[in-house]
Write an enzyme that holds these catalytic residues in place. Structure first.
Site, short mmCIF file in Angstrom:
data_model
loop_
_atom_site.label_atom_id
_atom_site.label_comp_id
_atom_site.label_asym_id
_atom_site.label_seq_id
_atom_site.Cartn_x
_atom_site.Cartn_y
_atom_site.Cartn_z
N GLY A 111 38.02 35.09 42.52
CA GLY A 111 37.79 33.75 42.03
C GLY A 111 38.34 32.68 42.96
O GLY A 111 38.83 32.97 44.06
N LEU A 125 37.53 32.33 48.59
CA LEU A 125 37.49 33.27 47.48
C LEU A 125 38.73 34.16 47.54
O LEU A 125 38.97 34.82 48.55
CB LEU A 125 36.23 34.14 47.59
CG LEU A 125 36.11 35.31 46.60
CD1 LEU A 125 35.96 34.81 45.17
CD2 LEU A 125 34.93 36.21 46.99
N HIS A 126 39.52 34.14 46.46
CA HIS A 126 40.67 35.04 46.36
C HIS A 126 40.16 36.38 45.84
O HIS A 126 39.46 36.45 44.84
CB HIS A 126 41.71 34.48 45.37
CG HIS A 126 42.46 33.32 45.90
ND1 HIS A 126 43.65 33.45 46.56
CD2 HIS A 126 42.17 31.99 45.88
CE1 HIS A 126 44.08 32.25 46.92
NE2 HIS A 126 43.20 31.35 46.51
N CYS A 127 40.54 37.44 46.53
CA CYS A 127 40.16 38.81 46.16
C CYS A 127 41.46 39.58 45.97
O CYS A 127 42.15 39.88 46.95
CB CYS A 127 39.32 39.44 47.26
SG CYS A 127 37.91 38.46 47.77
#
Length: 162
Positions: A111, A125-127
């Protein structure tokens, strides 16, 4: 943007190790990880400040659209090209990296932070392969509804649909 750290990373002018690189996005390890297993960032090479900028017209992202298109048509083209290709591509890259590097993680979270609660003015985008480490870091990834906070990638895609 000349003053954007992520733009410098995207054009390989830093020593940051790139985990993935193609003509649209790059991925790398977050320098201040919040997850025990893995915490990656996937960014578009083209500078886009934040999720709030995703509602701009295609002209704002130099997609070469003619200005003669009306707003509705250009908005649909924008969503087709950017949201469904770029965003999906960012998600695919992030999910692939997490599945490859952290197959035994408790769960994955993908997100974006929303303005005003984000630290770098470049869409990323943080994964995350959970659990959070330390646990209090989960606070950084709470949704604050209309006040911003973190938005799951799948929620953002639904929100952006025309």
């Amino acid at each position: 943007s000349a003053s954007c750290t992520f733009c410098e990373i995207a054009c390989s002018s830093t020593s940051t190790l790139l985990l993935h690189q193609d003509d649209r996005v790059v991925a790398f390890q977050d320098i201040n990880p919040s997850a025990f297993s893995r915490h990656y960032l996937v960014i578009p090479i083209k500078h886009i400040p934040s999720v709030k900028n995703l509602e701009k017209s295609p002209e704002d992202f130099s997609l070469g659209m003619k200005k003669t298109l009306n707003w509705d048509a250009s908005r649909l083209i924008f969503f087709f090209f950017f949201v469904f290709f770029m965003m999906s591509h960012m998600l695919n890259v992030g999910e692939s990296l997490l599945q490859k590097d952290a197959p035994d993680a408790d769960r994955y979270r993908l997100g974006f932070h929303q303005p005003p609660l984000y630290s770098v003015d470049h869409l990323h985008l943080h994964c995350l392969a959970l659990p959070y480490t330390p646990r209090w870091r989960a606070v950084k990834y709470l949704s604050l509804g209309p006040f911003g906070g973190f938005i799951e990638a799948s929620q953002l895609l639904k929100k952006l649909q025309p």
